[in-house]
Design a protein around this motif. Structure first.
Motif, mmCIF file in Angstrom:
data_model
loop_
_atom_site.group_PDB
_atom_site.id
_atom_site.type_symbol
_atom_site.label_atom_id
_atom_site.label_comp_id
_atom_site.label_asym_id
_atom_site.label_seq_id
_atom_site.Cartn_x
_atom_site.Cartn_y
_atom_site.Cartn_z
ATOM 1 N N UNK A 128 -5.469 37.377 -0.639
ATOM 2 C CA UNK A 128 -4.115 37.504 -0.136
ATOM 3 C C UNK A 128 -3.126 37.551 -1.294
ATOM 4 N N UNK A 129 -2.132 38.401 -1.180
ATOM 5 C CA UNK A 129 -1.153 38.570 -2.233
ATOM 6 C C UNK A 129 0.002 37.588 -2.036
ATOM 7 N N UNK A 130 0.398 36.945 -3.126
ATOM 8 C CA UNK A 130 1.506 35.997 -3.053
ATOM 9 C C UNK A 130 2.839 36.742 -3.028
ATOM 10 N N UNK A 131 3.881 36.047 -2.579
ATOM 11 C CA UNK A 131 5.227 36.635 -2.580
ATOM 12 C C UNK A 131 5.647 37.000 -3.992
ATOM 13 N N UNK A 132 5.287 36.161 -4.950
ATOM 14 C CA UNK A 132 5.666 36.416 -6.333
ATOM 15 C C UNK A 132 5.026 37.707 -6.840
ATOM 16 N N UNK A 133 3.739 37.917 -6.516
ATOM 17 C CA UNK A 133 3.052 39.142 -6.931
ATOM 18 C C UNK A 133 3.671 40.356 -6.223
ATOM 19 N N UNK A 134 3.999 40.221 -4.933
ATOM 20 C CA UNK A 134 4.640 41.314 -4.207
ATOM 21 C C UNK A 134 5.977 41.670 -4.855
ATOM 22 N N UNK A 135 6.759 40.661 -5.238
ATOM 23 C CA UNK A 135 8.050 40.901 -5.869
ATOM 24 C C UNK A 135 7.863 41.612 -7.207
ATOM 25 N N UNK A 136 6.880 41.171 -8.001
ATOM 26 C CA UNK A 136 6.613 41.816 -9.291
ATOM 27 C C UNK A 136 6.220 43.280 -9.095
ATOM 28 N N UNK A 137 5.402 43.565 -8.067
ATOM 29 C CA UNK A 137 5.030 44.949 -7.790
ATOM 30 C C UNK A 137 6.245 45.775 -7.360
ATOM 31 N N UNK A 138 7.104 45.189 -6.533
ATOM 32 C CA UNK A 138 8.318 45.892 -6.110
ATOM 33 C C UNK A 138 9.170 46.227 -7.331
ATOM 34 N N UNK A 139 9.313 45.264 -8.231
ATOM 35 C CA UNK A 139 10.104 45.486 -9.446
ATOM 36 C C UNK A 139 9.450 46.545 -10.334
ATOM 37 N N UNK A 187 22.025 49.337 4.620
ATOM 38 C CA UNK A 187 21.807 49.549 6.056
ATOM 39 C C UNK A 187 20.350 49.906 6.330
ATOM 40 N N UNK A 188 19.760 50.751 5.494
ATOM 41 C CA UNK A 188 18.371 51.164 5.724
ATOM 42 C C UNK A 188 17.379 50.043 5.476
ATOM 43 N N UNK A 189 17.680 49.200 4.501
ATOM 44 C CA UNK A 189 16.724 48.167 4.121
ATOM 45 C C UNK A 189 16.958 46.842 4.811
ATOM 46 N N UNK A 190 18.070 46.649 5.428
ATOM 47 C CA UNK A 190 18.325 45.365 6.062
ATOM 48 C C UNK A 190 18.647 44.296 5.042
ATOM 49 N N UNK A 191 18.560 43.054 5.467
ATOM 50 C CA UNK A 191 18.984 41.954 4.604
ATOM 51 C C UNK A 191 17.838 41.037 4.179
ATOM 52 N N UNK A 192 16.655 41.241 4.695
ATOM 53 C CA UNK A 192 15.558 40.325 4.407
ATOM 54 C C UNK A 192 14.523 41.016 3.544
ATOM 55 N N UNK A 193 14.178 40.405 2.428
ATOM 56 C CA UNK A 193 13.155 40.949 1.548
ATOM 57 C C UNK A 193 12.265 39.818 1.063
ATOM 58 N N UNK A 194 11.635 40.036 -0.058
ATOM 59 C CA UNK A 194 10.741 39.046 -0.639
ATOM 60 C C UNK A 194 11.524 38.263 -1.672
ATOM 61 N N UNK A 195 11.451 36.985 -1.622
ATOM 62 C CA UNK A 195 12.095 36.128 -2.622
ATOM 63 C C UNK A 195 11.019 35.660 -3.572
ATOM 64 N N UNK A 196 11.218 35.921 -4.850
ATOM 65 C CA UNK A 196 10.191 35.576 -5.847
ATOM 66 C C UNK A 196 10.018 34.078 -5.969
#
Length: 138
Positions: free
Chosen positions: A1-12, A129-138
């Motif tokens: 399972x991927x952690x939120x921190x890893x997901x955030x790093x990939x997004x960046x 507007x397209x992305x909304x307000x909720x994302x991944x918090x590192x």
């Protein structure tokens, strides 16, 4: 399972640095996937019916398809959502609620980062507007 921190790093890692540039996005995502990436639009897709698709060709190229009839901000969101499915190794079209929620959170984070990295940070209301307000918090 991927952690939120890893997901955030990939997004960046896949988000272009100076405003949105499709070639830069494809290149950055390709680096993470270890293959060539192409983002294309299709007149055959209608937003709301099939919003996007990610697939790999026999030659290994990753292709992200989005409807041709959506706004630029929505196309970015769709591409980031589908990028998550590729990065997470999801196969098939099972519409698993957990996977879809992760892909949406990832896409929202990419959008938020893209908005902040643009030439005029935080001024692109279309992306917000397209992305909304909720994302991944590192």
């Amino acid at each position: 399972m991927m952690t939120r921190q890893k997901m955030f790093r990939l997004a960046a890692a896949i988000t272009p640095m100076s405003g949105w540039d499709w070639d830069d996005f494809e290149s950055r995502l390709g680096e993470q996937l270890g293959c060539e990436v192409r983002c294309i639009t299709s007149e055959s897709f209608d937003s709301g019916e099939i919003t996007g698709a990610a697939l790999r060709t026999g030659g290994g190229t990753a292709i992200i398809v989005s409807p041709a009839n959506v706004s630029d901000a929505h196309r970015i969101h769709i591409a980031a959502h589908e990028a998550w499915h590729l990065l997470a190794g999801h196969e098939g079209c099972d519409q698993n609620p957990r996977r879809e929620a992760q892909a949406e959170a990832f896409a929202t984070t990419v959008g938020t980062l893209a908005e902040g990295r643009g030439n005029e940070p935080r001024n692109n209301r279309a992306l917000t507007a397209a992305f909304g307000a909720v994302g991944i918090v590192a």
